[in-house]
Design a protein around this motif. Structure first.
Motif, mmCIF file in Angstrom:
data_model
loop_
_atom_site.group_PDB
_atom_site.id
_atom_site.type_symbol
_atom_site.label_atom_id
_atom_site.label_comp_id
_atom_site.label_asym_id
_atom_site.label_seq_id
_atom_site.Cartn_x
_atom_site.Cartn_y
_atom_site.Cartn_z
ATOM 1 N N SER A 329 5.540 14.743 1.547
ATOM 2 C CA SER A 329 4.428 13.851 1.861
ATOM 3 C C SER A 329 4.290 13.669 3.362
ATOM 4 O O SER A 329 5.246 13.259 4.033
ATOM 5 C CB SER A 329 4.661 12.461 1.241
ATOM 6 N N PHE A 330 3.122 13.953 3.895
ATOM 7 C CA PHE A 330 2.798 13.501 5.238
ATOM 8 C C PHE A 330 2.590 11.986 5.161
ATOM 9 O O PHE A 330 2.114 11.461 4.142
ATOM 10 C CB PHE A 330 1.517 14.162 5.739
ATOM 11 N N ALA A 331 2.912 11.267 6.234
ATOM 12 C CA ALA A 331 2.781 9.810 6.211
ATOM 13 C C ALA A 331 2.810 9.261 7.624
ATOM 14 O O ALA A 331 3.434 9.843 8.518
ATOM 15 C CB ALA A 331 3.914 9.186 5.390
ATOM 16 N N GLY A 332 2.151 8.128 7.827
ATOM 17 C CA GLY A 332 2.169 7.454 9.111
ATOM 18 C C GLY A 332 3.491 6.756 9.369
ATOM 19 O O GLY A 332 4.335 6.609 8.472
ATOM 20 N N ALA A 333 3.675 6.279 10.600
ATOM 21 C CA ALA A 333 4.941 5.692 11.021
ATOM 22 C C ALA A 333 5.301 4.435 10.241
ATOM 23 O O ALA A 333 6.473 4.059 10.168
ATOM 24 C CB ALA A 333 4.890 5.375 12.517
ATOM 25 N N LYS A 334 4.315 3.773 9.647
ATOM 26 C CA LYS A 334 4.570 2.527 8.928
ATOM 27 C C LYS A 334 4.547 2.692 7.406
ATOM 28 O O LYS A 334 4.486 1.711 6.668
ATOM 29 C CB LYS A 334 3.570 1.453 9.358
ATOM 30 N N ALA A 335 4.646 3.913 6.934
ATOM 31 C CA ALA A 335 4.578 4.168 5.491
ATOM 32 C C ALA A 335 5.676 3.438 4.729
ATOM 33 O O ALA A 335 5.480 3.052 3.569
ATOM 34 C CB ALA A 335 4.656 5.668 5.219
ATOM 35 N N TYR A 336 6.809 3.246 5.354
ATOM 36 C CA TYR A 336 7.944 2.596 4.679
ATOM 37 C C TYR A 336 7.647 1.132 4.321
ATOM 38 O O TYR A 336 8.375 0.515 3.534
ATOM 39 C CB TYR A 336 9.198 2.665 5.552
ATOM 40 N N LEU A 337 6.603 0.555 4.890
ATOM 41 C CA LEU A 337 6.235 -0.830 4.583
ATOM 42 C C LEU A 337 5.603 -0.973 3.201
ATOM 43 O O LEU A 337 5.519 -2.083 2.669
ATOM 44 C CB LEU A 337 5.271 -1.374 5.640
ATOM 45 N N ALA A 338 5.177 0.131 2.608
ATOM 46 C CA ALA A 338 4.552 0.075 1.277
ATOM 47 C C ALA A 338 5.584 -0.386 0.251
ATOM 48 O O ALA A 338 6.690 0.150 0.186
ATOM 49 C CB ALA A 338 4.004 1.440 0.892
ATOM 50 N N ASP A 339 5.211 -1.382 -0.541
ATOM 51 C CA ASP A 339 6.161 -1.882 -1.534
ATOM 52 C C ASP A 339 5.591 -1.987 -2.941
ATOM 53 O O ASP A 339 6.299 -2.366 -3.871
ATOM 54 C CB ASP A 339 6.706 -3.251 -1.105
ATOM 55 N N ARG A 340 4.313 -1.626 -3.118
ATOM 56 C CA ARG A 340 3.693 -1.746 -4.437
ATOM 57 C C ARG A 340 2.377 -0.986 -4.459
ATOM 58 O O ARG A 340 1.813 -0.671 -3.412
ATOM 59 C CB ARG A 340 3.441 -3.208 -4.791
ATOM 60 N N LEU A 341 1.891 -0.727 -5.665
ATOM 61 C CA LEU A 341 0.542 -0.208 -5.819
ATOM 62 C C LEU A 341 -0.431 -1.381 -5.798
ATOM 63 O O LEU A 341 -0.106 -2.483 -6.251
ATOM 64 C CB LEU A 341 0.409 0.557 -7.132
ATOM 65 N N ILE A 342 -1.627 -1.139 -5.303
ATOM 66 C CA ILE A 342 -2.635 -2.180 -5.172
ATOM 67 C C ILE A 342 -4.007 -1.545 -5.342
ATOM 68 O O ILE A 342 -4.184 -0.353 -5.043
ATOM 69 C CB ILE A 342 -2.499 -2.884 -3.796
ATOM 70 N N SER A 343 -4.959 -2.287 -5.827
ATOM 71 C CA SER A 343 -6.316 -1.757 -5.941
ATOM 72 C C SER A 343 -6.975 -1.759 -4.563
ATOM 73 O O SER A 343 -6.605 -2.543 -3.681
ATOM 74 C CB SER A 343 -7.150 -2.596 -6.908
ATOM 75 N N VAL A 344 -7.942 -0.902 -4.371
ATOM 76 C CA VAL A 344 -8.675 -0.866 -3.108
ATOM 77 C C VAL A 344 -9.364 -2.203 -2.860
ATOM 78 O O VAL A 344 -9.389 -2.716 -1.731
ATOM 79 C CB VAL A 344 -9.691 0.297 -3.099
ATOM 80 N N SER A 345 -9.908 -2.802 -3.901
ATOM 81 C CA SER A 345 -10.566 -4.104 -3.768
ATOM 82 C C SER A 345 -9.592 -5.166 -3.259
ATOM 83 O O SER A 345 -9.896 -5.916 -2.320
ATOM 84 C CB SER A 345 -11.146 -4.531 -5.115
ATOM 85 N N ASP A 346 -8.413 -5.246 -3.872
ATOM 86 C CA ASP A 346 -7.412 -6.225 -3.442
ATOM 87 C C ASP A 346 -6.904 -5.925 -2.035
ATOM 88 O O ASP A 346 -6.594 -6.841 -1.257
ATOM 89 C CB ASP A 346 -6.243 -6.263 -4.418
ATOM 90 N N LEU A 347 -6.800 -4.651 -1.702
ATOM 91 C CA LEU A 347 -6.362 -4.281 -0.362
ATOM 92 C C LEU A 347 -7.360 -4.769 0.689
ATOM 93 O O LEU A 347 -6.969 -5.319 1.722
ATOM 94 C CB LEU A 347 -6.170 -2.767 -0.259
ATOM 95 N N PHE A 348 -8.645 -4.593 0.425
ATOM 96 C CA PHE A 348 -9.658 -5.085 1.367
ATOM 97 C C PHE A 348 -9.552 -6.598 1.524
ATOM 98 O O PHE A 348 -9.621 -7.123 2.643
ATOM 99 C CB PHE A 348 -11.060 -4.682 0.911
#
Length: 362
Positions: A329-348
């Motif tokens: 997986s390519f990923a940005g420097a802060k990818a490790y901060l991801a801790d759950r799946l979320i909907s795009v609506s909730d993310l916004f």
């Protein structure tokens, strides 16, 4: 969090989802982002690998798949849809033509310095051009070069610029030495670029928005970078761990299960450094293991397939399908901060709340 404009194109939220290949951001993710008022972006790189005949008809499969994904996105949203195209791919102009013919709202051009306009962007064609053209570069200096050249040669300027800093995922526009220390930060690049575009905005009587990308993960990051003059942000990594992202759940889990030490800089077979999540596949490559492959079509201009240890397109597509032992997986420097799946609506909603809180605290 104000709306912004790219010429006469109105965008309700200043959030652009990064175009992530291979097959990470397709119509599913792009349409979901567009429905929330941002710009949803389909990645054109290697998009034909989603077609059953791509091995025998890679070029035709690419064009067919891109057209299909644009139309699928349009059927799911009346929001703003973009396409990200790499200049480094062999069929760059064909993919550009398809995007223009399909009247996508915005075309982001990366992986190269677009000084010379393709035929489809010459003056005669621009009269009926619906799509906005935005180069993606890695420095304010590149912004200045493009503006100066396009002004002198074509009496024209781009509709905006994305400046992608050193914390981005995927292939990076910096050398490994630059990434390891001393490189200009994104805030300075944005501020310098904003100053560079001002005389051209005056000359051409139009706004030329500067869009920030690379390492922007939450609403506070958005607030801070927009205070340097950015009109919008482009975020890729944060959208990977959404339900609507087109990648496999195993790909998304590679982000959620990662720790900071897993985020690493690799040397890509195409000669550029890239930021990725370390896994077994990358460890084996680093140890000198060859990953035999057959190049059915030279998809990248800079790739000498006879000398590389693995096929970058194949590895990325395998990972997108969840075959993590056959890719990464390519990923940005802060990818490790991801801790759950979320909907795009909730993310916004989350990004807007974080932005508002940062504004109140400033």
């Amino acid at each position: 969090m104000n709306d912004f404009k790219i010429g006469d194109l109105h965008v309700r939220r200043p959030i652009i989802q990064g175009g992530m290949g291979v097959a990470i951001s397709l119509s599913g993710l792009a349409s979901a982002v567009a429905n929330q008022g941002g710009i949803g972006v389909i990645s054109a790189v290697g998009i034909g690998m989603t077609e059953p005949d791509y091995v025998k008809n890679f070029k035709k499969a690419n064009l067919r798949a891109l057209k299909k994904e644009i139309q699928k996105a349009r059927s799911k949203t009346d929001g703003v849809i973009g396409v990200n195209i790499m200049m480094a791919v062999t069929d760059f102009e064909d993919l550009l033509n398809i995007s223009i013919d399909e009247k996508v709202d915005v075309i982001f051009i990366g992986a190269g310095l677009p000084l010379h306009l393709p035929g489809c962007l010459t003056e005669d064609c621009r009269q009926n051009l619906k799509s906005k053209i935005i180069p993606k570069v890695s420095s304010a200096k590149a912004v200045g070069l493009i503006l100066k050249y396009w002004d002198r040669k074509y009496n024209h300027v781009p509709d905006g610029f994305v400046i992608e800093g050193p914390l981005a995922g995927g292939h990076l526009g910096f050398s490994k030495t630059e990434l390891e220390g001393g490189i200009d930060n994104l805030e300075n690049m944005i501020a310098n670029a904003v100053e560079l575009v001002k005389p051209y905005e005056d000359k051409f009587g139009r706004n030329i928005p500067i869009i920030a990308a690379g390492g922007i993960y939450n609403g506070k990051d958005i607030y801070n970078i927009m205070n340097t003059g950015a009109s919008a942000v482009k975020m890729g990594t944060r959208f990977v761990t959404t339900y609507e992202c087109d990648a496999s759940i195993k790909f998304k889990e590679s982000y959620i299960n990662s720790v900071k030490e897993d985020i690493t800089i690799i040397k890509s077979p195409v000669g550029l450094p890239g930021r990725a999540i370390r896994n077994q596949y990358l460890n084996e490559v680093e140890a000198g293991d060859q990953k035999p492959f057959r190049c059915n079509w030279r998809c990248l201009k800079t790739c000498d397939y006879t000398k590389v240890p693995y096929c970058i397109a194949g590895a990325l597509f395998s990972a997108a399908q969840g075959k993590m032992t056959e890719g990464f997986s390519f990923a940005g420097a802060k990818a490790y901060l991801a801790d759950r799946l979320i909907s795009v609506s909730d993310l916004f909603d989350e990004l807007v709340s974080e932005y508002d809180l940062a504004a109140l605290e400033s």
